[in-house]
Design a protein around this motif. Structure first.
Motif, PDB file in Angstrom:
ATOM      1  N   ILE A  94      79.693  24.376 -33.459  1.00  0.00           N
ATOM      2  CA  ILE A  94      79.150  25.556 -33.375  1.00  0.00           C
ATOM      3  C   ILE A  94      78.691  25.933 -32.094  1.00  0.00           C
ATOM      4  O   ILE A  94      78.982  27.143 -31.670  1.00  0.00           O
ATOM      5  N   GLN A  95      78.083  24.912 -31.177  1.00  0.00           N
ATOM      6  CA  GLN A  95      77.963  25.391 -29.711  1.00  0.00           C
ATOM      7  C   GLN A  95      79.075  25.659 -29.133  1.00  0.00           C
ATOM      8  O   GLN A  95      79.104  26.601 -28.326  1.00  0.00           O
ATOM      9  N   THR A  96      80.174  25.309 -29.229  1.00  0.00           N
ATOM     10  CA  THR A  96      81.585  25.622 -28.402  1.00  0.00           C
ATOM     11  C   THR A  96      81.924  27.210 -29.071  1.00  0.00           C
ATOM     12  O   THR A  96      82.396  27.883 -28.352  1.00  0.00           O
ATOM     13  N   GLU A  97      81.781  27.310 -30.339  1.00  0.00           N
ATOM     14  CA  GLU A  97      82.188  28.613 -30.960  1.00  0.00           C
ATOM     15  C   GLU A  97      81.284  29.568 -30.404  1.00  0.00           C
ATOM     16  O   GLU A  97      81.767  30.912 -29.963  1.00  0.00           O
ATOM     17  N   ASN A  98      79.824  29.254 -30.492  1.00  0.00           N
ATOM     18  CA  ASN A  98      79.136  30.480 -29.728  1.00  0.00           C
ATOM     19  C   ASN A  98      79.309  30.694 -28.315  1.00  0.00           C
ATOM     20  O   ASN A  98      79.273  31.769 -27.778  1.00  0.00           O
ATOM     21  N   GLN A  99      79.666  29.431 -27.356  1.00  0.00           N
ATOM     22  CA  GLN A  99      80.129  29.810 -25.871  1.00  0.00           C
ATOM     23  C   GLN A  99      81.371  30.418 -25.932  1.00  0.00           C
ATOM     24  O   GLN A  99      81.429  31.484 -24.836  1.00  0.00           O
ATOM     25  N   ALA A 100      82.077  30.250 -26.711  1.00  0.00           N
ATOM     26  CA  ALA A 100      83.345  31.072 -26.544  1.00  0.00           C
ATOM     27  C   ALA A 100      83.295  32.352 -26.985  1.00  0.00           C
ATOM     28  O   ALA A 100      84.110  33.368 -26.548  1.00  0.00           O
ATOM     29  N   GLY A 101      82.440  32.630 -28.090  1.00  0.00           N
ATOM     30  CA  GLY A 101      82.024  34.265 -28.207  1.00  0.00           C
ATOM     31  C   GLY A 101      81.259  34.703 -27.531  1.00  0.00           C
ATOM     32  O   GLY A 101      81.035  36.165 -27.509  1.00  0.00           O
ATOM     33  N   SER A 102      80.581  34.421 -26.587  1.00  0.00           N
ATOM     34  CA  SER A 102      79.570  35.155 -25.801  1.00  0.00           C
ATOM     35  C   SER A 102      80.087  35.643 -24.349  1.00  0.00           C
ATOM     36  O   SER A 102      81.235  35.243 -23.839  1.00  0.00           O
ATOM     37  N   PRO A 103      79.777  37.033 -24.323  1.00  0.00           N
ATOM     38  CA  PRO A 103      80.475  37.730 -23.107  1.00  0.00           C
ATOM     39  C   PRO A 103      80.161  37.139 -21.764  1.00  0.00           C
ATOM     40  O   PRO A 103      79.368  36.064 -21.507  1.00  0.00           O
ATOM     41  N   ALA A 104      81.117  37.065 -20.778  1.00  0.00           N
ATOM     42  CA  ALA A 104      81.004  36.439 -19.546  1.00  0.00           C
ATOM     43  C   ALA A 104      79.981  36.853 -18.748  1.00  0.00           C
ATOM     44  O   ALA A 104      79.489  36.047 -17.798  1.00  0.00           O
ATOM     45  N   GLY A 105      79.429  38.076 -18.955  1.00  0.00           N
ATOM     46  CA  GLY A 105      78.217  38.179 -18.259  1.00  0.00           C
ATOM     47  C   GLY A 105      76.967  37.564 -18.420  1.00  0.00           C
ATOM     48  O   GLY A 105      76.123  37.748 -17.745  1.00  0.00           O
ATOM     49  N   ASP A 106      76.875  36.974 -19.718  1.00  0.00           N
ATOM     50  CA  ASP A 106      75.638  36.163 -19.912  1.00  0.00           C
ATOM     51  C   ASP A 106      75.697  34.709 -19.132  1.00  0.00           C
ATOM     52  O   ASP A 106      74.574  34.160 -19.133  1.00  0.00           O
ATOM     53  N   GLU A 107      76.573  34.368 -18.343  1.00  0.00           N
ATOM     54  CA  GLU A 107      76.611  33.123 -17.861  1.00  0.00           C
ATOM     55  C   GLU A 107      75.496  33.148 -16.603  1.00  0.00           C
ATOM     56  O   GLU A 107      74.991  31.919 -16.386  1.00  0.00           O
ATOM     57  N   GLY A 108      75.156  34.036 -16.035  1.00  0.00           N
ATOM     58  CA  GLY A 108      74.249  34.399 -14.963  1.00  0.00           C
ATOM     59  C   GLY A 108      73.000  34.092 -15.383  1.00  0.00           C
ATOM     60  O   GLY A 108      72.173  33.895 -14.570  1.00  0.00           O
ATOM     61  N   GLU A 109      72.516  34.360 -16.619  1.00  0.00           N
ATOM     62  CA  GLU A 109      71.220  34.489 -16.888  1.00  0.00           C
ATOM     63  C   GLU A 109      70.451  32.980 -17.420  1.00  0.00           C
ATOM     64  O   GLU A 109      71.252  32.037 -17.510  1.00  0.00           O
TER      65      GLU A 109
END
Length: 109
Positions: A94-109
Protein backbone atom coordinates in the motif's frame (compact mmCIF):
# COMPACT_ATOMS: atom_id res chain seq x y z
CA UNK A 1 -22.82 31.51 -51.27
CA UNK A 2 -19.48 32.54 -50.01
CA UNK A 3 -16.59 30.09 -49.61
CA UNK A 4 -16.26 30.75 -45.87
CA UNK A 5 -18.14 28.59 -43.30
CA UNK A 6 -20.51 30.18 -40.82
CA UNK A 7 -18.64 30.69 -37.47
CA UNK A 8 -21.82 30.29 -35.41
CA UNK A 9 -22.65 26.94 -36.97
CA UNK A 10 -19.05 25.74 -36.55
CA UNK A 11 -19.07 26.67 -32.88
CA UNK A 12 -22.36 24.82 -32.35
CA UNK A 13 -20.98 21.78 -34.13
CA UNK A 14 -17.84 21.81 -31.97
CA UNK A 15 -19.97 22.00 -28.82
CA UNK A 16 -22.10 19.05 -29.92
CA UNK A 17 -19.00 17.00 -30.76
CA UNK A 18 -17.46 17.79 -27.35
CA UNK A 19 -20.70 16.82 -25.59
CA UNK A 20 -20.89 13.54 -27.52
CA UNK A 21 -17.26 12.71 -26.67
CA UNK A 22 -17.86 13.50 -23.02
CA UNK A 23 -20.93 11.26 -22.93
CA UNK A 24 -19.04 8.35 -24.52
CA UNK A 25 -15.88 8.75 -22.45
CA UNK A 26 -15.17 5.75 -20.20
CA UNK A 27 -15.94 6.33 -16.56
CA UNK A 28 -13.10 5.87 -14.06
CA UNK A 29 -13.12 2.49 -12.35
CA UNK A 30 -14.02 2.75 -8.70
CA UNK A 31 -12.68 -0.66 -7.72
CA UNK A 32 -9.07 0.33 -8.43
CA UNK A 33 -9.01 2.88 -5.64
CA UNK A 34 -9.40 1.29 -2.25
CA UNK A 35 -10.39 3.29 0.77
CA UNK A 36 -8.35 3.28 3.96
CA UNK A 37 -11.11 1.39 5.74
CA UNK A 38 -11.07 -1.47 3.23
CA UNK A 39 -7.28 -1.65 3.47
CA UNK A 40 -7.51 -1.79 7.25
CA UNK A 41 -10.12 -4.54 7.15
CA UNK A 42 -7.94 -6.49 4.74
CA UNK A 43 -5.07 -6.42 7.22
CA UNK A 44 -7.33 -7.40 10.14
CA UNK A 45 -8.69 -10.34 8.16
CA UNK A 46 -5.15 -11.43 7.27
CA UNK A 47 -4.15 -11.44 10.94
CA UNK A 48 -7.28 -13.25 12.13
CA UNK A 49 -7.03 -15.85 9.36
CA UNK A 50 -3.39 -16.54 10.29
CA UNK A 51 -4.42 -17.04 13.90
CA UNK A 52 -7.36 -19.25 12.93
CA UNK A 53 -5.33 -21.46 10.63
CA UNK A 54 -2.59 -21.84 13.24
CA UNK A 55 -5.15 -22.64 15.92
CA UNK A 56 -6.85 -25.22 13.69
CA UNK A 57 -3.62 -26.98 12.77
CA UNK A 58 -2.41 -26.99 16.37
CA UNK A 59 -5.70 -28.28 17.76
CA UNK A 60 -5.89 -30.96 15.08
CA UNK A 61 -2.37 -32.19 15.84
CA UNK A 62 -3.06 -32.17 19.58
CA UNK A 63 -6.21 -34.24 19.13
CA UNK A 64 -4.41 -36.72 16.88
CA UNK A 65 -1.35 -37.04 19.10
CA UNK A 66 -3.04 -36.62 22.50
CA UNK A 67 -0.89 -33.63 23.60
CA UNK A 68 -3.65 -31.06 24.04
CA UNK A 69 -1.96 -27.74 24.86
CA UNK A 70 1.45 -28.20 23.21
CA UNK A 71 0.81 -27.90 19.46
CA UNK A 72 -2.19 -25.64 20.02
CA UNK A 73 -0.03 -22.95 21.63
CA UNK A 74 2.87 -23.46 19.22
CA UNK A 75 0.85 -23.24 16.02
CA UNK A 76 -1.30 -20.39 17.32
CA UNK A 77 1.89 -18.39 17.87
CA UNK A 78 3.19 -19.39 14.43
CA UNK A 79 -0.14 -18.33 12.91
CA UNK A 80 0.11 -14.98 14.67
CA UNK A 81 3.64 -14.47 13.30
CA UNK A 82 2.49 -15.42 9.79
CA UNK A 83 -0.47 -13.01 10.06
CA UNK A 84 1.77 -10.15 11.18
CA UNK A 85 4.22 -10.83 8.34
CA UNK A 86 1.36 -10.80 5.85
CA UNK A 87 0.03 -7.55 7.33
CA UNK A 88 3.46 -5.94 7.02
CA UNK A 89 3.78 -7.07 3.41
CA UNK A 90 0.34 -5.60 2.64
CA UNK A 91 1.26 -2.33 4.35
CA UNK A 92 4.45 -2.18 2.29
CA UNK A 93 2.46 -2.74 -0.93
CA UNK A 94 0.00 0.00 0.00
CA UNK A 95 2.83 2.38 0.85
CA UNK A 96 4.55 1.65 -2.48
CA UNK A 97 1.31 2.28 -4.39
CA UNK A 98 0.71 5.54 -2.53
CA UNK A 99 4.24 6.75 -3.20
CA UNK A 100 3.98 5.84 -6.88
CA UNK A 101 0.69 7.74 -7.17
CA UNK A 102 1.85 10.88 -5.37
CA UNK A 103 2.98 13.86 -7.46
CA UNK A 104 6.71 14.56 -7.71
CA UNK A 105 6.26 17.98 -6.10
CA UNK A 106 5.35 16.45 -2.73
CA UNK A 107 8.82 15.04 -2.13
CA UNK A 108 10.21 18.32 -0.82
CA UNK A 109 7.59 18.71 1.88
Amino acid sequence: MSGEPDPGRLKGLEERIAAARKARAPKPRGDEHYSAASQGWRMVIELVSGLGIGFGIGYGLDVLLGTLPLFLVLFTLLGFVAGVKTMLRTAREIQTENQAGSPAGDEGE
